[in-house]
Scaffold this motif. Structure first.
Motif, short mmCIF file in Angstrom:
data_model
loop_
_atom_site.label_atom_id
_atom_site.label_comp_id
_atom_site.label_asym_id
_atom_site.label_seq_id
_atom_site.Cartn_x
_atom_site.Cartn_y
_atom_site.Cartn_z
N TRP A 11 -1.62 11.35 1.30
CA TRP A 11 -0.78 9.96 0.16
C TRP A 11 0.28 9.86 -0.83
N GLY A 12 0.76 11.19 -0.02
CA GLY A 12 2.86 11.02 -0.36
C GLY A 12 2.87 12.23 -1.84
N ASP A 13 4.05 11.94 -2.35
CA ASP A 13 4.49 12.60 -3.70
C ASP A 13 3.36 14.65 -3.43
N GLU A 14 4.48 14.69 -2.17
CA GLU A 14 3.31 16.20 -1.82
C GLU A 14 4.41 16.98 -2.21
N GLY A 15 5.90 16.96 -2.16
CA GLY A 15 6.85 17.76 -3.25
C GLY A 15 7.66 18.17 -2.07
N LYS A 16 8.24 17.05 -1.11
CA LYS A 16 8.99 16.27 -0.22
C LYS A 16 10.18 16.62 -0.56
N GLY A 17 10.73 16.18 -1.97
CA GLY A 17 11.84 16.32 -2.42
C GLY A 17 12.70 17.65 -2.87
N PRO A 37 13.17 2.55 -2.04
CA PRO A 37 13.00 2.55 -2.69
C PRO A 37 11.18 2.99 -3.57
N ASN A 38 10.11 2.74 -3.14
CA ASN A 38 9.07 3.08 -3.42
C ASN A 38 8.91 3.99 -2.91
N ALA A 39 9.35 5.56 -2.61
CA ALA A 39 9.73 6.54 -2.63
C ALA A 39 9.94 6.89 -4.01
N GLY A 40 9.87 8.06 -4.63
CA GLY A 40 10.11 9.17 -5.77
C GLY A 40 10.24 9.78 -5.42
N HIS A 41 11.17 11.14 -5.03
CA HIS A 41 11.15 12.70 -4.91
C HIS A 41 12.04 13.12 -5.74
N THR A 42 11.18 14.28 -6.27
CA THR A 42 11.40 14.87 -7.22
C THR A 42 12.28 16.74 -6.95
N ILE A 126 -2.57 -3.88 -3.32
CA ILE A 126 -2.20 -2.50 -2.59
C ILE A 126 -1.74 -1.67 -3.68
N GLY A 127 -1.79 -2.13 -4.46
CA GLY A 127 -1.24 -1.18 -5.80
C GLY A 127 0.26 -1.04 -4.96
N SER A 128 0.96 -1.92 -4.57
CA SER A 128 2.86 -1.58 -3.88
C SER A 128 3.27 -1.07 -5.49
N THR A 129 4.12 -0.64 -5.06
CA THR A 129 5.33 -0.46 -5.95
C THR A 129 5.97 -1.63 -6.49
N LEU A 130 5.75 -2.43 -6.04
CA LEU A 130 6.86 -3.89 -5.75
C LEU A 130 8.40 -4.15 -5.96
N ALA A 223 9.58 9.63 3.90
CA ALA A 223 9.59 9.85 2.37
C ALA A 223 7.53 9.22 2.42
N GLN A 224 6.59 9.12 1.67
CA GLN A 224 5.20 8.61 1.87
C GLN A 224 4.93 9.62 2.50
N GLY A 225 3.26 9.41 2.44
CA GLY A 225 2.69 10.46 3.43
C GLY A 225 1.70 10.00 5.06
N VAL A 238 -1.21 0.25 2.89
CA VAL A 238 -0.81 1.59 3.35
C VAL A 238 0.95 0.82 2.97
N THR A 239 1.75 1.69 3.28
CA THR A 239 3.40 1.20 3.45
C THR A 239 3.59 0.34 4.00
N SER A 240 4.42 0.10 4.34
CA SER A 240 4.62 -0.79 6.23
C SER A 240 5.98 -0.71 6.55
N ARG A 272 -3.48 10.50 -4.96
CA ARG A 272 -2.87 9.27 -4.83
C ARG A 272 -2.66 8.15 -5.77
N VAL A 273 -1.41 7.45 -5.32
CA VAL A 273 -1.32 6.48 -6.55
C VAL A 273 -0.93 4.86 -5.50
N GLY A 274 -2.15 4.27 -6.60
CA GLY A 274 -2.35 2.22 -5.97
C GLY A 274 -3.42 2.70 -5.82
N GLY A 302 6.02 5.44 -12.51
CA GLY A 302 5.15 5.84 -13.81
C GLY A 302 3.58 5.99 -13.89
N ARG A 303 3.23 5.28 -12.87
CA ARG A 303 1.07 5.00 -12.78
C ARG A 303 0.65 6.52 -12.91
N PRO A 304 -0.49 7.04 -13.59
CA PRO A 304 -1.40 8.52 -12.92
C PRO A 304 -1.53 7.48 -11.58
P1 IMO Z 1 7.23 9.74 -1.74
O1 IMO Z 1 8.03 9.21 -0.82
C1 IMO Z 1 3.26 7.93 -3.34
C2 IMO Z 1 2.14 4.02 -1.93
C3 IMO Z 1 1.88 2.65 -3.37
C4 IMO Z 1 0.70 1.90 -2.39
C5 IMO Z 1 1.04 1.87 -1.07
C6 IMO Z 1 2.22 0.80 -1.18
O2 IMO Z 1 7.58 8.71 -3.33
O3 IMO Z 1 6.19 10.42 -1.67
P2 IMO Z 1 4.69 -0.03 -1.22
O4 IMO Z 1 5.36 0.38 -2.40
O5 IMO Z 1 5.34 0.52 0.06
O6 IMO Z 1 4.29 -1.64 -0.61
O7 IMO Z 1 3.35 0.65 -1.47
O8 IMO Z 1 1.84 3.08 -0.91
N1 IMO Z 1 3.42 4.29 -2.06
C7 IMO Z 1 3.27 6.17 -2.60
N2 IMO Z 1 2.22 6.63 -2.91
N3 IMO Z 1 4.42 8.35 -2.87
C8 IMO Z 1 5.44 7.50 -2.86
O9 IMO Z 1 6.56 8.01 -1.80
C9 IMO Z 1 5.02 6.05 -2.38
N4 IMO Z 1 5.80 4.73 -1.58
C10 IMO Z 1 4.51 4.04 -1.97
O10 IMO Z 1 1.58 2.99 -5.29
O11 IMO Z 1 -0.92 1.96 -2.66
#
Ligand code: IMO
Ligand code: GDP
Ligand code: MG
Length: 423
Positions: A11-17, A37-42, A126-130, A223-225, A238-240, A272-274, A302-304
């Motif tokens: 569900w994202g944040d696996e360490g892609k960056g 920019p919903n992504a955050g790659h560290t 959804i818990g979107s990153t807004l 990005a995402q997962g 999910v994301t879009s 998973r975040v969101g 910054g959400r847990p």
């Molecule tokens: P990276 O690339 C983890 C999650 C959000 C929310 C859902 C929809 O860093 O892995 P959105 O903002 O797309 O409308 O949010 O997807 N989400 C991510 N979770 N890593 C991400 O990106 C994410 N991008 C979106 O938390 O549940």
């Protein structure tokens, strides 16, 4: 030359960056293919942590061009902030950063629509990153969007105004209680547009086509997962965009027949975040330890992050949908000291054990069936060679390789570039 893909399997944040940064020395072009920019790659190296949202993770290397592909959605305001951060490190990004004319722009009103839509959903949000991702892709598929290439036309501000006015009527429709200062948001937006215009806009599919003809090596960065994919993820949570392998073809204009390696990245556990279903989620001290030791806080919001055991049913599904050819296991170091490690190998579903992902994986429908392995005590973070691995870690890796039928080629044992072990 062929194109390789790197994408997240959970569900994202696996360490892609981190891994894109590690692999960039082998590539001429790093190309982001979807998301925004919903992504955050560290990335971490030389004692400094960098977080990228839209800019590809190869930007810190001199040998590679970094391309923001047509499938990406760009918020000029966040993009400008990213550029400002790079400038602090004396990085000459202008010569190695290219942007597709066909990438869509996130407008200030897209962000407001995101906020209004989420506010109207209450508990079902959804818990979107807004960051305006959903509304921007809606305008893309609705054929109303504004693209980077439009900025080269004289009438783009008229298009902007017409779309923003329509958005304002839609925001009113939601009757959501959100506070904003649109005039201020627009001032920032137009200032950032001028900065964006200083960069090089290209017909990126043509650029990549020529690069392939010239024998250049290309790595597509996702990005995402996979479980956040608009088609194959846990819809509607999910994301879009299509985060899976096919998204790289549409998000860059690369033909499926050109794709060679598909690198699939996963954490040794799951986060998973969101909102949304997460069958192996933990609410006990094991989950708490994963979150604390793994510093599981969203790189964008910054959400847990919610934490749980590795879910092989979901991972297998992602491996299949993407056609993964090589696996990379991240954050093994976080599990050091666990007395036991559980891996979900099946779901109990309607009274039966099933090994595939059903349509609905809400908790009331599926209960994880676990296999238990022994944990390891050793600290992995100082290890640099697989020969140093404790037996229990080798057993964990062997078990996964056997189940997934794909080799695990990289084991990551810490956030730093150097904490990367090739097998
Ligand atoms: P990276 O690339 C983890 C999650 C959000 C929310 C859902 C929809 O860093 O892995 P959105 O903002 O797309 O409308 O949010 O997807 N989400 C991510 N979770 N890593 C991400 O990106 C994410 N991008 C979106 O938390 O549940
Ligand atoms: P991405 O979105 O897939 O690029 O991943 P994120 O950057 O959002 O989240 C991964 C987090 O884990 C970041 O804070 C990384 O610095 C960190 N990280 C990456 N690999 C490892 C690892 O092997 N061990 C540990 N402890 N942290 C890691
Ligand atoms: Mg992230």
């Amino acid at each position: 030359m062929a194109v390789d893909l790197l994408l997240g399997l959970q569900w994202g944040d696996e360490g892609k960056g981190k891994i894109v940064d590690v692999l960039t020395k082998n590539y001429d072009v790093i190309a982001r293919f979807q998301g925004g920019p919903n992504a955050g790659h560290t990335l971490e190296f030389d004692g400094i942590k960098h977080v990228l949202h839209t800019i590809p993770s190869g930007i810190f290397h001199d040998n590679a061009i970094n391309l923001v592909g047509n499938g990406v959605v760009i918020d000029p305001v966040i993009f400008k902030k990213e550029l400002d951060n790079l400038a602090k490190f004396d990085l000459d990004y202008k010569s190695k950063l290219l942007i597709s004319r066909k990438a869509h722009l996130i407008l200030p009103t897209h962000r407001l629509l995101d906020a209004a839509s989420e506010a109207s959903k209450g508990k079902a949000k959804i818990g979107s990153t807004l960051k305006g991702i959903g509304p921007t892709y809606m305008d893309k598929t609705g054929r109303n969007g504004i693209r980077v290439g439009d900025l080269e036309m004289d009438n783009w501000e008229e298009k902007y105004r017409a779309l923003a006015n329509k958005h304002q009527a839609m925001i009113d429709f939601y009757k959501a209680e959100i506070e904003f200062d649109l005039a201020e948001m627009e001032a920032q937006f137009f200032e950032a547009i001028e900065v964006l215009k200083e960069l090089t806009f290209i017909d990126s599919e043509e650029y990549l086509f020529q690069a392939q003809k010239e024998g250049k090596s290309i790595l597509a960065e996702g990005a995402q997962g996979s479980l956040l994919d608009i088609d194959f993820g846990t819809y509607p949570y999910v994301t879009s965009s299509n985060t899976t392998a096919a998204g790289a073809c549409t998000g860059l204009g690369v033909a499926p027949s050109r794709i060679k390696e598909v690198f699939g990245i996963f954490k040794a556990y799951t986060t998973r975040v969101g909102s949304g279903p997460f069958p192996t989620e933990l609410f006990d001290s094991y989950g708490e330890t994963m979150g604390r030791v793994g510093r599981e806080f969203g790189a964008t919001t910054g959400r847990p992050r919610r934490c749980g055991w590795l879910d092989l049913v979901a991972l297998k599904y992602a491996v299949q949908v993407n056609g993964v050819t090589q696996l990379m296991m991240m954050k093994g170091d976080v599990l050091s000291g666990f007395d036991k490690l559980k891996i979900c190998t099946a779901y109990k579903y309607k009274g039966e054990d099933i090994a595939h992902l059903p349509y609905n994986i809400e908790r009331e429908n599926v209960q994880p069936v676990y296999t238990e392995l022994k944990g390891w005590k050793e600290d992995l973070t100082t290890m640099r060679d697989p020969s140093e691995f404790p037996q229990e870690l080798n057993d964990y890796i062997d078990f996964l390789e056997k189940e997934l039928e794909v080799p695990i080629k990289i084991v990551s044992v810490g956030p730093d570039r150097t904490q990367t072990i090739h097998r």
